[in-house]
Design a protein around this motif. Structure first.
Motif, PDB file in Angstrom:
ATOM      1  N   GLY A  38      61.029 -23.609  23.332  1.00 31.73           N
ATOM      2  CA  GLY A  38      62.055 -23.752  24.101  1.00 31.73           C
ATOM      3  C   GLY A  38      62.472 -23.267  24.544  1.00 31.73           C
ATOM      4  O   GLY A  38      62.854 -22.034  23.586  1.00 31.73           O
ATOM      5  N   HIS A  39      63.296 -23.026  25.700  1.00 27.90           N
ATOM      6  CA  HIS A  39      63.199 -21.665  25.954  1.00 27.90           C
ATOM      7  C   HIS A  39      65.273 -22.308  26.159  1.00 27.90           C
ATOM      8  O   HIS A  39      65.603 -23.118  25.882  1.00 27.90           O
ATOM      9  CB  HIS A  39      63.552 -21.764  27.688  1.00 27.90           C
ATOM     10  N   HIS A  40      65.858 -20.876  25.943  1.00 20.92           N
ATOM     11  CA  HIS A  40      67.407 -20.647  25.617  1.00 20.92           C
ATOM     12  C   HIS A  40      68.242 -21.470  26.594  1.00 20.92           C
ATOM     13  O   HIS A  40      69.383 -21.341  26.156  1.00 20.92           O
ATOM     14  CB  HIS A  40      67.893 -19.049  25.457  1.00 20.92           C
ATOM     15  N   THR A 155      59.061  -9.425  33.523  1.00 18.99           N
ATOM     16  CA  THR A 155      59.904 -10.699  33.405  1.00 18.99           C
ATOM     17  C   THR A 155      60.880  -9.846  33.061  1.00 18.99           C
ATOM     18  O   THR A 155      61.599  -8.802  33.482  1.00 18.99           O
ATOM     19  CB  THR A 155      59.740 -10.890  31.433  1.00 18.99           C
ATOM     20  N   SER A 156      62.580 -10.595  32.506  1.00 16.64           N
ATOM     21  CA  SER A 156      63.890  -9.632  32.420  1.00 16.64           C
ATOM     22  C   SER A 156      63.799  -8.657  31.643  1.00 16.64           C
ATOM     23  O   SER A 156      64.452  -7.646  31.810  1.00 16.64           O
ATOM     24  CB  SER A 156      64.858 -10.568  32.292  1.00 16.64           C
ATOM     25  N   THR A 157      62.602  -8.803  30.632  1.00 13.83           N
ATOM     26  CA  THR A 157      62.385  -7.467  28.843  1.00 13.83           C
ATOM     27  C   THR A 157      61.840  -6.479  29.607  1.00 13.83           C
ATOM     28  O   THR A 157      62.759  -5.162  29.671  1.00 13.83           O
ATOM     29  CB  THR A 157      62.319  -8.376  28.275  1.00 13.83           C
ATOM     30  N   SER A 267      67.394  -9.113  29.040  1.00 13.21           N
ATOM     31  CA  SER A 267      67.146 -10.993  29.278  1.00 13.21           C
ATOM     32  C   SER A 267      67.797 -12.122  27.769  1.00 13.21           C
ATOM     33  O   SER A 267      69.134 -11.176  27.746  1.00 13.21           O
ATOM     34  CB  SER A 267      65.662 -10.835  28.000  1.00 13.21           C
ATOM     35  N   THR A 268      68.009 -13.148  28.067  1.00 16.51           N
ATOM     36  CA  THR A 268      67.799 -14.006  27.516  1.00 16.51           C
ATOM     37  C   THR A 268      68.708 -13.653  25.475  1.00 16.51           C
ATOM     38  O   THR A 268      69.166 -13.672  25.586  1.00 16.51           O
ATOM     39  CB  THR A 268      67.787 -15.513  26.641  1.00 16.51           C
ATOM     40  N   GLU A 269      66.884 -13.319  25.196  1.00 18.18           N
ATOM     41  CA  GLU A 269      67.549 -13.037  23.409  1.00 18.18           C
ATOM     42  C   GLU A 269      67.989 -11.598  23.290  1.00 18.18           C
ATOM     43  O   GLU A 269      68.322 -11.962  22.262  1.00 18.18           O
ATOM     44  CB  GLU A 269      65.628 -13.009  23.659  1.00 18.18           C
TER      45      GLU A 269
HETATM   46  P1  13P Z   1      64.633 -14.779  30.448  1.00 20.34           P
HETATM   47  O1  13P Z   1      63.393 -13.968  30.779  1.00 20.34           O
HETATM   48  O2  13P Z   1      65.760 -13.144  29.948  1.00 20.34           O
HETATM   49  O3  13P Z   1      65.107 -16.238  29.106  1.00 20.34           O
HETATM   50  O4  13P Z   1      64.665 -15.518  31.547  1.00 20.34           O
HETATM   51  C1  13P Z   1      64.671 -16.295  32.124  1.00 20.34           C
HETATM   52  C2  13P Z   1      65.237 -17.243  33.222  1.00 20.34           C
HETATM   53  O5  13P Z   1      64.672 -17.968  34.319  1.00 20.34           O
HETATM   54  C3  13P Z   1      66.355 -16.631  33.525  1.00 20.34           C
HETATM   55  O6  13P Z   1      67.498 -17.120  34.658  1.00 20.34           O
END
Ligand code: 13P
Ligand code: SF4
Length: 365
Positions: A38-40, A155-157, A267-269
């Motif tokens: 599950g994504h955040h 990725t955002s990380t 990132s979200t994490e």
């Molecule tokens: P993250 O990888 O930071 O969870 O971002 C995914 C995303 O789609 C943010 O909009």
């Protein structure tokens, strides 16, 4: 004779409590055969059923490591594609609602990227000069394009680390589809904004002169996330007036000015970890999707931490929200009944090239 798959329509009439109970029962019946990722940004009504939660990088690692026969993804299309690519051929990746796409990912497609490559090749030797870097929020064929042309996924990380790698290969980067993540990561590396012009794929030569292309370090694809685009620098100014000691944390998909005026960007994490580990009684303004912020605000109440959403406008990711209890119950009950529904299968040759770039990314980060 094999029975037909269970139809979806009746689930629309089901009560929420019944759906929750049915999801639990089907999941229990499937046992270790299924893993739910599950994504955040997922709504609490489905997020609570995830075996593992995370940002895109963490979830792609889980997908690569799990032994489960079925990988049910509570997220959007590109995430389920990544799960399919990184898992073994006999494992099955599933997206409970096939219409759960990512509008930012849709801002780049293979035809436009190929055309951009042809146009850039009039000015320079593309494969010798440019490393294509695609954000993981992109279709599998774009990851395959990067595989074919010595590029990589980020990725955002890990974007800054990936850019470092990209510049070790060649002198320039074509970054798609999110200009905001590309610009922020480049800026953090010390690249001047003038050397990161926007490449508009709908204009001849991206709307740039030959000189601009030659001077560029990163060509930023003209794409963005509609959700994160809503956050404004004024939201931050107002928060700081109200809470001078407060901290601001944003996702790198936010506009440049928002990132620039934030105390933390990640990132979200990273956002969850940072706020979770902060001192009790602190105040936070958070610039990312609403479901994540609402959940975090509720969890942090026990530690007397104030968590505020960055906008007065509802910024929910409408495509993430398509994964609801109805679709999850329907998916799991079908699996428990012996029917695979909504499988995400990337064509073999595309998957092979895309895997090359994803493996490269996992190794670099
Ligand atoms: P993250 O990888 O930071 O969870 O971002 C995914 C995303 O789609 C943010 O909009
Ligand atoms: Fe895509 Fe934006 Fe939704 Fe993330 S929040 S999945 S980038 S549309």
């Amino acid at each position: 004779m094999q029975q037909a798959a269970i139809k979806f329509e009746p689930y629309l009439q089901s009560k929420q409590e019944d759906l929750q109970a049915r999801i639990l029962a089907a999941k229990q019946k499937l046992g270790k055969r299924v893993v739910i990722l599950g994504h955040h940004y997922q709504h609490e009504s489905v997020y609570r059923h995830a075996d593992y939660t995370g940002d895109s990088l963490k979830l792609s690692r889980y997908a690569a490591e799990t032994d489960a026969e079925f990988i049910v993804f509570l997220g959007v299309h590109f995430m389920a594609e990544v799960a399919d690519i990184l898992s073994r051929p006999e494992q099955i990746a599933i997206l409970p609602d096939l219409s759960a796409g990512c509008s930012m990912a849709d801002m780049a497609n293979l035809a436009k990227v190929e055309r951009s490559r042809r146009e850039l090749s009039k000015v320079l030797d593309f494969d010798a000069t440019i490393t294509p870097v695609t954000y993981i929020n992109s279709a599998a064929d774009l990851k395959a394009f990067c595989g074919e042309h010595g590029g990589i996924v980020c990725t955002s990380t890990n974007a800054p680390k990936i850019l470092e790698w990209a510049f070790q290969q060649r002198e320039k980067v074509l970054f798609f589809p999110d200009q905001n993540l590309g610009r922020w990561s480049g800026y953090k590396m010390g690249i001047p904004l003038e050397q990161m012009p926007v490449w508009d794929p709908d204009l001849p030569m991206g709307g740039l002169s030959e000189e601009q292309i030659k001077q560029a370090k990163i060509l930023l694809w003209k794409g963005h996330c509609a959700v994160h685009q809503m956050f404004r620098e004024q939201n931050i100014t107002r928060f700081r007036e109200q809470y001078p000691e407060g901290k601001v944390i944003s996702h790198p998909e936010c506009p440049f000015e928002v990132c620039l005026h934030s105390d933390f960007v990640g990132s979200t994490e990273y956002i969850l970890k940072t706020v979770n580990e902060a001192e009790p009684g602190t105040q936070w303004l958070v610039g990312t999707e609403l479901n994540l912020v609402n959940r975090l605000a509720e969890q942090m109440q026990a530690q007397n931490k104030l968590v505020q959403f960055m906008s007065h406008v509802v910024c929910e990711c409408s495509t993430m929200a398509r994964i609801d209890p109805q679709h999850l119950a329907w998916t799991l009950e079908n699996l428990a009944d012996g029917h695979v529904v909504n499988q995400i299968k990337v064509p073999a040759t595309e998957a092979q090239l895309a895997k090359l770039t994803l493996d490269r990314m996992l190794a670099v980060s």
